[in-house]
Every structure is written in structure tokens, then in C-alpha cells.
Motif scaffolding. Structure first.
Motif, PDB file in Angstrom:
ATOM      1  N   GLY A 117      15.047  12.062   5.631  1.00  0.00           N
ATOM      2  CA  GLY A 117      15.954  11.969   6.767  1.00  0.00           C
ATOM      3  C   GLY A 117      17.085  11.006   6.507  1.00  0.00           C
ATOM      4  N   ASP A 118      17.800  10.684   7.579  1.00  0.00           N
ATOM      5  CA  ASP A 118      18.904   9.728   7.454  1.00  0.00           C
ATOM      6  C   ASP A 118      18.336   8.333   7.196  1.00  0.00           C
ATOM      7  OD1 ASP A 118      18.527   8.224  10.026  1.00  0.00           O
ATOM      8  OD2 ASP A 118      18.953  10.188  10.885  1.00  0.00           O
ATOM      9  N   ALA A 119      19.223   7.418   6.832  1.00  0.00           N
ATOM     10  CA  ALA A 119      18.780   6.076   6.426  1.00  0.00           C
ATOM     11  C   ALA A 119      17.992   5.369   7.528  1.00  0.00           C
ATOM     12  CB  ALA A 119      19.976   5.235   5.993  1.00  0.00           C
ATOM     13  N   GLY A 120      18.380   5.541   8.781  1.00  0.00           N
ATOM     14  CA  GLY A 120      17.664   4.899   9.882  1.00  0.00           C
ATOM     15  C   GLY A 120      16.253   5.427  10.048  1.00  0.00           C
ATOM     16  N   THR A 121      16.100   6.739   9.958  1.00  0.00           N
ATOM     17  CA  THR A 121      14.785   7.365  10.072  1.00  0.00           C
ATOM     18  C   THR A 121      13.867   6.907   8.953  1.00  0.00           C
ATOM     19  OG1 THR A 121      15.714   9.313  11.164  1.00  0.00           O
ATOM     20  CG2 THR A 121      13.573   9.593  10.062  1.00  0.00           C
ATOM     21  N   VAL A 122      14.390   6.901   7.737  1.00  0.00           N
ATOM     22  CA  VAL A 122      13.578   6.516   6.581  1.00  0.00           C
ATOM     23  C   VAL A 122      13.265   5.024   6.621  1.00  0.00           C
ATOM     24  CG1 VAL A 122      13.500   6.416   4.060  1.00  0.00           C
ATOM     25  CG2 VAL A 122      14.361   8.470   5.213  1.00  0.00           C
ATOM     26  N   ALA A 123      14.225   4.201   7.040  1.00  0.00           N
ATOM     27  CA  ALA A 123      13.979   2.757   7.147  1.00  0.00           C
ATOM     28  C   ALA A 123      12.843   2.485   8.142  1.00  0.00           C
ATOM     29  CB  ALA A 123      15.243   2.019   7.560  1.00  0.00           C
ATOM     30  N   ALA A 124      12.833   3.209   9.246  1.00  0.00           N
ATOM     31  CA  ALA A 124      11.763   3.027  10.238  1.00  0.00           C
ATOM     32  C   ALA A 124      10.412   3.424   9.652  1.00  0.00           C
ATOM     33  CB  ALA A 124      12.067   3.841  11.499  1.00  0.00           C
ATOM     34  N   TRP A 125      10.371   4.524   8.895  1.00  0.00           N
ATOM     35  CA  TRP A 125       9.121   4.942   8.259  1.00  0.00           C
ATOM     36  C   TRP A 125       8.671   3.905   7.235  1.00  0.00           C
ATOM     37  CZ3 TRP A 125       7.981   6.080   3.134  1.00  0.00           C
ATOM     38  CH2 TRP A 125       6.681   6.554   2.917  1.00  0.00           C
ATOM     39  N   LEU A 126       9.596   3.427   6.399  1.00  0.00           N
ATOM     40  CA  LEU A 126       9.251   2.418   5.397  1.00  0.00           C
ATOM     41  C   LEU A 126       8.715   1.142   6.059  1.00  0.00           C
ATOM     42  CD1 LEU A 126      12.223   2.817   2.895  1.00  0.00           C
ATOM     43  CD2 LEU A 126       9.800   3.208   2.387  1.00  0.00           C
ATOM     44  N   ALA A 127       9.374   0.706   7.122  1.00  0.00           N
ATOM     45  CA  ALA A 127       8.934  -0.515   7.811  1.00  0.00           C
ATOM     46  C   ALA A 127       7.489  -0.382   8.267  1.00  0.00           C
ATOM     47  CB  ALA A 127       9.854  -0.800   8.993  1.00  0.00           C
ATOM     48  N   GLN A 128       7.136   0.757   8.825  1.00  0.00           N
ATOM     49  CA  GLN A 128       5.766   0.977   9.295  1.00  0.00           C
ATOM     50  C   GLN A 128       4.805   1.143   8.111  1.00  0.00           C
ATOM     51  OE1 GLN A 128       5.298   4.440  11.744  1.00  0.00           O
ATOM     52  NE2 GLN A 128       3.152   4.033  12.145  1.00  0.00           N
ATOM     53  N   HIS A 129       5.178   1.933   7.150  1.00  0.00           N
ATOM     54  CA  HIS A 129       4.306   2.247   6.014  1.00  0.00           C
ATOM     55  C   HIS A 129       4.038   1.020   5.136  1.00  0.00           C
ATOM     56  CE1 HIS A 129       2.608   4.569   2.714  1.00  0.00           C
ATOM     57  NE2 HIS A 129       3.458   3.998   1.894  1.00  0.00           N
ATOM     58  N   LEU A 130       5.027   0.152   4.964  1.00  0.00           N
ATOM     59  CA  LEU A 130       4.885  -0.996   4.069  1.00  0.00           C
ATOM     60  C   LEU A 130       4.392  -2.260   4.761  1.00  0.00           C
ATOM     61  CD1 LEU A 130       8.077  -0.518   1.847  1.00  0.00           C
ATOM     62  CD2 LEU A 130       5.702   0.122   1.332  1.00  0.00           C
ATOM     63  N   ARG A 131       4.254  -2.241   6.075  1.00  0.00           N
ATOM     64  CA  ARG A 131       3.807  -3.433   6.827  1.00  0.00           C
ATOM     65  C   ARG A 131       2.501  -4.020   6.288  1.00  0.00           C
ATOM     66  NH1 ARG A 131       4.143  -1.599  11.943  1.00  0.00           N
ATOM     67  NH2 ARG A 131       6.304  -2.245  12.011  1.00  0.00           N
ATOM     68  N   PRO A 132       1.510  -3.211   5.912  1.00  0.00           N
ATOM     69  CA  PRO A 132       0.253  -3.793   5.402  1.00  0.00           C
ATOM     70  C   PRO A 132       0.389  -4.455   4.025  1.00  0.00           C
ATOM     71  CG  PRO A 132      -0.084  -1.517   6.131  1.00  0.00           C
ATOM     72  CD  PRO A 132       1.387  -1.762   6.115  1.00  0.00           C
ATOM     73  N   PHE A 133       1.533  -4.287   3.381  1.00  0.00           N
ATOM     74  CA  PHE A 133       1.743  -4.812   2.025  1.00  0.00           C
ATOM     75  C   PHE A 133       2.813  -5.908   2.047  1.00  0.00           C
ATOM     76  CE2 PHE A 133       0.475  -0.364   1.606  1.00  0.00           C
ATOM     77  CZ  PHE A 133      -0.605  -0.466   0.743  1.00  0.00           C
ATOM     78  N   PRO A 134       2.446  -7.142   2.384  1.00  0.00           N
ATOM     79  CA  PRO A 134       3.457  -8.204   2.460  1.00  0.00           C
ATOM     80  C   PRO A 134       3.999  -8.612   1.090  1.00  0.00           C
ATOM     81  CG  PRO A 134       1.278  -9.119   2.773  1.00  0.00           C
ATOM     82  CD  PRO A 134       1.109  -7.637   2.728  1.00  0.00           C
ATOM     83  N   VAL A 135       3.268  -8.307   0.041  1.00  0.00           N
ATOM     84  CA  VAL A 135       3.721  -8.638  -1.309  1.00  0.00           C
ATOM     85  C   VAL A 135       4.016  -7.328  -2.026  1.00  0.00           C
ATOM     86  CG1 VAL A 135       3.108  -9.723  -3.496  1.00  0.00           C
ATOM     87  CG2 VAL A 135       2.314 -10.724  -1.340  1.00  0.00           C
ATOM     88  N   ARG A 136       5.268  -7.153  -2.409  1.00  0.00           N
ATOM     89  CA  ARG A 136       5.667  -5.955  -3.142  1.00  0.00           C
ATOM     90  C   ARG A 136       6.836  -6.291  -4.046  1.00  0.00           C
ATOM     91  NH1 ARG A 136       6.311  -4.775   2.498  1.00  0.00           N
ATOM     92  NH2 ARG A 136       8.485  -4.891   3.092  1.00  0.00           N
ATOM     93  N   GLN A 137       6.889  -5.589  -5.147  1.00  0.00           N
ATOM     94  CA  GLN A 137       7.940  -5.861  -6.126  1.00  0.00           C
ATOM     95  C   GLN A 137       8.365  -4.532  -6.748  1.00  0.00           C
ATOM     96  OE1 GLN A 137       6.833  -8.217  -9.545  1.00  0.00           O
ATOM     97  NE2 GLN A 137       8.860  -9.115  -9.606  1.00  0.00           N
ATOM     98  N   HIS A 138       9.549  -4.146  -6.411  1.00  0.00           N
ATOM     99  CA  HIS A 138      10.135  -2.901  -6.880  1.00  0.00           C
ATOM    100  C   HIS A 138      10.787  -3.141  -8.238  1.00  0.00           C
ATOM    101  CE1 HIS A 138      10.733   0.436  -4.019  1.00  0.00           C
ATOM    102  NE2 HIS A 138      11.504   0.930  -4.949  1.00  0.00           N
ATOM    103  N   LEU A 139      10.318  -2.503  -9.271  1.00  0.00           N
ATOM    104  CA  LEU A 139      10.916  -2.625 -10.599  1.00  0.00           C
ATOM    105  C   LEU A 139      11.609  -1.304 -10.907  1.00  0.00           C
ATOM    106  CD1 LEU A 139       7.829  -4.281 -12.295  1.00  0.00           C
ATOM    107  CD2 LEU A 139       9.818  -5.416 -11.288  1.00  0.00           C
ATOM    108  N   VAL A 140      12.932  -1.312 -10.970  1.00  0.00           N
ATOM    109  CA  VAL A 140      13.718  -0.108 -11.212  1.00  0.00           C
ATOM    110  C   VAL A 140      14.360  -0.258 -12.588  1.00  0.00           C
ATOM    111  CG1 VAL A 140      15.560   1.389 -10.368  1.00  0.00           C
ATOM    112  CG2 VAL A 140      14.127   0.123  -8.739  1.00  0.00           C
ATOM    113  N   VAL A 141      13.970   0.635 -13.506  1.00  0.00           N
ATOM    114  CA  VAL A 141      14.351   0.483 -14.915  1.00  0.00           C
ATOM    115  C   VAL A 141      14.882   1.793 -15.479  1.00  0.00           C
ATOM    116  CG1 VAL A 141      12.633  -1.356 -15.263  1.00  0.00           C
ATOM    117  CG2 VAL A 141      12.011   1.022 -15.716  1.00  0.00           C
ATOM    118  N   ASN A 142      15.358   1.716 -16.721  1.00  0.00           N
ATOM    119  CA  ASN A 142      15.861   2.896 -17.442  1.00  0.00           C
ATOM    120  C   ASN A 142      16.920   3.633 -16.632  1.00  0.00           C
ATOM    121  OD1 ASN A 142      13.978   2.240 -19.408  1.00  0.00           O
ATOM    122  ND2 ASN A 142      12.453   3.656 -18.597  1.00  0.00           N
TER     123      ASN A 142
END
Length: 157
Positions: free
Chosen positions: A55-80
């Protein structure tokens, strides 16, 4: 290619790289306002391959906020990162495509204490579509292609 064009291309590559890094940091930090600002007005994201939404950025941001709430420690490594500048309306360099691999380790929060197992790690590939706007480079499209995931459970005992 003239030196002026080469310099402009280098500056664009740096700006695109910054945008991708800002994307990863916004997700890791849970800064959903910053996440939304990275997108063009018509920007969309697709997390369906990772069990998410499209969806649009707002819809996806809301989903991410809910989905990632149980994971207070996360580290996105974007490579190559592979950057390709494309043509839009006969002007070279107004759009770009970036393909990049990712690994995302995350940790669940322990009840009343610091983060503790089980760990969750996933990896895959991003396809980013970018457009140059008056405000700089912005995301028009983000497609996540999750290729693997692992969750490590601790033994009950």
C-alpha cells in the motif's frame, strides 16, 4: 561524458545511497514519520512476500509499527546495492532503480527486562524505485522479496 555530468552522477549516487540508508534507519528506529517522508506522494511499498501488506507509505508504516512492536532491538543491514539511473521524459537521471540485499536480525523484548531470545532473523532482496523530486530523491516503490527467515526458540526449562 563530461566532468560536470560525471560529478552530477556521483552526487546522485551518494544521495540515493543516503536515501536507502535513511530507509533502513527509519525502520530500525521505528521513526514512522521519517519513513513516510522518504516516499514520493505516490510512493508505495510491498511487504507481502514477508507476510505483510502492500500500500501507500502511511498504510505500510502503520503495519510495520504494529508488526515490529514486539522487537525493540532490530538492525537492518542493506548491502550489495546496485544503482541504475533511468530516463524519464527524455531527461536522463530523473529516476533510479536500486536492487539491494538485506539481513534483518531482531530481538524480542523480555518481560520487564532487556531484550531476550528468541531471535528472529530474515534476509532477502529489496527492489527500490526512486524518483527525483523538488525535495530530492524519494522512494516511489519498495518491494521486499524475503528469501529466508529463522526464529530461534530457547528451550523451556
Amino acid at each position: 561524458m563530461t566532468q560536470r555530468v560525471e560529478l552530477a552522477t556521483v552526487l546522485d549516487r551518494l544521495a540515493v545511497d543516503d536515501l536507502i540508508s535513511d530507509y533502513a534507519a527509519a525502520v530500525d528506529d521505528g521513526d514512522w514519520a521519517a519513513y513516510r517522508m522518504l516516499f514520493a506522494p505516490d510512493g508505495r511499498a510491498d511487504y507481502r512476500s514477508a507476510g505483510g501488506v502492500e500500500g501507500d507509505a502511511g498504510t505500510v508504516a502503520a503495519w510495520l509499527a504494529q508488526h515490529l512492536r514486539p522487537f525493540p532491538v532490530r538492525q537492518h543491514l542493506v548491502v550489495n546495492r546496485r544503482v541504475r539511473f533511468l530516463t524519464l521524459e527524455r531527461d536522463t537521471g530523473d529516476t533510479a532503480r536500486v536492487q539491494a540485499d538485506y539481513v534483518t536480525p531482531m530481538r524480542l523484548a523480555a518481560d520487564g527486562g532487556p531484550a531476550a531470545p528468541p531471535d528472529h532473523v530474515s534476509g532477502g532482496r529489496y527492489a527500490f524505485g526512486l524518483v527525483r523530486t523538488p525535495d530530492g530523491w524519494r522512494l516511489r516503490e519498495v518491494v521486499v522479496q524475503e528469501m529466508w527467515r529463522r526464529a530461534e526458540e530457547t528451550a523451556a526449562g
